[in-house]
Write a protein that holds these residues in place. Structure first.
Motif, PDB file in Angstrom:
ATOM      1  N   LEU A  93       1.227  -1.505  -0.110  1.00 32.47           N
ATOM      2  CA  LEU A  93       0.265   0.070   0.103  1.00 32.47           C
ATOM      3  C   LEU A  93       0.744   1.121   0.107  1.00 32.47           C
ATOM      4  CD1 LEU A  93      -2.934   0.436  -0.196  1.00 32.47           C
ATOM      5  CD2 LEU A  93      -3.277   0.668   2.841  1.00 32.47           C
ATOM      6  N   THR A 141       0.659   3.924  -2.691  1.00 39.70           N
ATOM      7  CA  THR A 141       0.147   5.871  -2.945  1.00 39.70           C
ATOM      8  C   THR A 141       1.065   6.232  -2.684  1.00 39.70           C
ATOM      9  OG1 THR A 141      -1.002   4.258  -0.528  1.00 39.70           O
ATOM     10  CG2 THR A 141      -0.097   6.807  -0.648  1.00 39.70           C
ATOM     11  N   ALA A 156      -2.946   6.834  -7.750  1.00 42.95           N
ATOM     12  CA  ALA A 156      -2.820   6.679  -6.321  1.00 42.95           C
ATOM     13  C   ALA A 156      -3.288   8.532  -5.799  1.00 42.95           C
ATOM     14  CB  ALA A 156      -2.026   6.792  -5.643  1.00 42.95           C
ATOM     15  N   TYR A 162      -7.257   8.598  -4.298  1.00 45.70           N
ATOM     16  CA  TYR A 162      -7.391   9.683  -3.393  1.00 45.70           C
ATOM     17  C   TYR A 162      -7.608  11.205  -3.885  1.00 45.70           C
ATOM     18  CZ  TYR A 162      -5.477   5.006  -0.609  1.00 45.70           C
ATOM     19  OH  TYR A 162      -5.156   3.671  -0.224  1.00 45.70           O
ATOM     20  N   TRP A 221      -4.921  13.297  -1.489  1.00 46.47           N
ATOM     21  CA  TRP A 221      -3.865  12.827  -1.474  1.00 46.47           C
ATOM     22  C   TRP A 221      -2.310  12.928  -0.789  1.00 46.47           C
ATOM     23  CZ3 TRP A 221       1.837  13.286  -1.706  1.00 46.47           C
ATOM     24  CH2 TRP A 221       2.584  12.327  -2.150  1.00 46.47           C
ATOM     25  N   VAL A 256      -2.975  11.641   2.639  1.00 43.75           N
ATOM     26  CA  VAL A 256      -3.208  10.226   2.796  1.00 43.75           C
ATOM     27  C   VAL A 256      -1.594   9.759   2.782  1.00 43.75           C
ATOM     28  CG1 VAL A 256      -3.745   8.136   1.839  1.00 43.75           C
ATOM     29  CG2 VAL A 256      -5.428   9.500   1.879  1.00 43.75           C
ATOM     30  N   ALA A 257      -0.747  10.211   2.896  1.00 44.19           N
ATOM     31  CA  ALA A 257       0.835   9.799   2.104  1.00 44.19           C
ATOM     32  C   ALA A 257       1.134  10.790   3.450  1.00 44.19           C
ATOM     33  CB  ALA A 257       1.193  11.667   0.609  1.00 44.19           C
ATOM     34  N   THR A 284       1.024   7.556   5.851  1.00 42.21           N
ATOM     35  CA  THR A 284       1.770   6.649   5.142  1.00 42.21           C
ATOM     36  C   THR A 284       3.013   6.661   5.585  1.00 42.21           C
ATOM     37  OG1 THR A 284       0.656   6.748   3.100  1.00 42.21           O
ATOM     38  CG2 THR A 284       2.642   5.097   2.886  1.00 42.21           C
ATOM     39  N   ARG A 299     -11.394   9.417   5.272  1.00 40.82           N
ATOM     40  CA  ARG A 299     -11.294   8.818   3.836  1.00 40.82           C
ATOM     41  C   ARG A 299     -11.834   9.536   2.919  1.00 40.82           C
ATOM     42  NH1 ARG A 299      -5.961   6.206   4.459  1.00 40.82           N
ATOM     43  NH2 ARG A 299      -5.395   7.702   5.833  1.00 40.82           N
TER      44      ARG A 299
END
Length: 264
Positions: free
Chosen positions: A142, A146, A152, A156, A159, A162-163, A166, A213
Motif C-alpha cells: 500500500l 500510495t 493514487a 485518493y 492524496w 494519505v501520504a 503513510t 478518507r
C-alpha cells in the motif's frame, strides 16, 4: 559474524578508487590497486582497527554511523549502500507474517471494506469488499501504491493527507525495528522517487489510528469513509484497517446496491 562476501565486496570497492581522486597523496610504489585499509579508515574518520574488523567480518554489530561513513568513503551509490547493509545485517529472518485462521474469519465477518497490513505496509489479507473497493492483488504494497503509482493521486482525491499517514505508519515501524533493512530500503525508495513524500517524511507527524478518507472509485465515483486501525496483539506487526460508511449515506447505498469493480 563472518562474511567472506562482505570482505570481497569492500575490497573490490576500495580497489576501484585511486587515492588522488579522493584527495590522498600517493607516496611511492603501491603493491595494490586502489585504497589501502588505513586510507579508507582515514576517509571514514575511524580507526584502522574498526575498519579492518568490518572488512574481515569480525564483531556482532556495527552502528549505522560506521556503515554510513564507510559508504561515503568508498563512494557507494544507493544500491551498493543497501547491499553493504544487507551483508552486515541480513534481513530479519524472524519476520515471516502469517494470517491466523481467526484473523481470516474476523475479516470475512466484517460487512465493510477491511484488510490487514504488515510491517512494511504489505497487504497480507483482505475481505471481499476490501478487494472490490481497493482492487488488491497478491504482493500489493500500500505504501508503494500510495507514493509511487500515478493512479493514487486520482484514487485518493486528498492524496497528501494519505501520504502523510503513510509516512507516519512507516516511521512508527522504523522506531520499532530500526535495523530492518527491508524497511529502510522501502523508505529510501519512496523518498528518492517522490520529492513530495521526501518532504512529508521529514515532518514530525504521528500516525492517526482513525479518521475519514475519500476515495474516487473507477465505477462508483466518490466514496466517503471513516476508518479505524487496530494493532492485532500477538501477531507480528499486523494492523487491521476497517473502512465504514454511515448507514444512510450514498457510499453505503453504493456498497449495498452496486457491483464493484477493481479500483486499480
Amino acid at each position: 559474524m563472518s562474511s567472506p562476501a562482505l570482505g570481497e565486496f569492500l575490497r573490490t570497492r576500495r580497489a576501484r578508487i585511486h587515492p588522488a581522486t579522493v584527495g590522498l597523496t600517493d607516496y611511492g610504489r603501491r603493491r595494490m590497486v586502489g585504497l589501502r585499509r588505513e586510507e579508507v579508515a582515514r576517509l571514514a574518520g575511524m580507526s584502522v582497527d574498526i575498519y579492518t574488523r568490518l572488512e574481515r567480518g569480525l564483531g556482532a554489530d556495527f552502528p549505522d554511523s560506521v556503515l554510513d561513513a564507510v559508504a561515503r568513503a568508498l563512494r557507494l551509490d544507493a544500491p551498493e549502500r543497501e547491499h553493504l547493509y544487507l551483508l552486515v545485517r541480513p534481513t530479519d529472518p524472524a519476520y515471516a507474517p502469517a494470517i491466523r485462521p481467526g484473523t481470516r474469519a474476523l475479516l470475512d465477518s466484517i460487512a465493510t471494506p477491511a484488510f490487514v497490513l504488515g510491517r512494511h505496509m504489505e497487504v497480507l489479507a483482505w475481505n471481499a469488499l476490501g478487494a472490490k473497493v481497493f482492487g488488491f492483488a497478491p504482493d500489493c504494497n500500500l505504501a508503494r501504491f500510495t507514493v509511487l503509482d500515478p493512479a493514487a493521486g486520482i484514487f485518493y482525491p486528498d492524496w497528501e493527507p494519505v501520504a502523510t499517514q503513510t509516512a507516519a505508519y512507516l516511521r512508527r515501524q522504523l522506531s520499532r525495528h530500526p535495523r530492518d533493512r527491508r524497511l529502510t530500503a522501502l523508505v529510501d525508495e519512496l523518498t528518492a522517487e517522490n520529492p513530495v513524500f521526501h518532504r512529508l517524511w521529514s515532518l514530525p507527524d504521528i500516525a492517526d489510528p482513525h479518521g475519514t478518507r475519500s476515495i474516487e472509485h473507477a465505477a462508483l465515483g466518490r466514496l466517503e469513509f471513516a476508518y479505524e486501525t487496530m494493532d492485532l496483539l500477538g501477531d507480528q506487526d499486523q494492523t487491521l484497517v476497517v473502512y465504514t460508511a454511515h448507514p444512510d449515506s450514498a457510499t453505503a447505498d453504493a456498497l449495498r446496491e452496486r457491483e464493484l469493480v477493481g479500483a486499480h
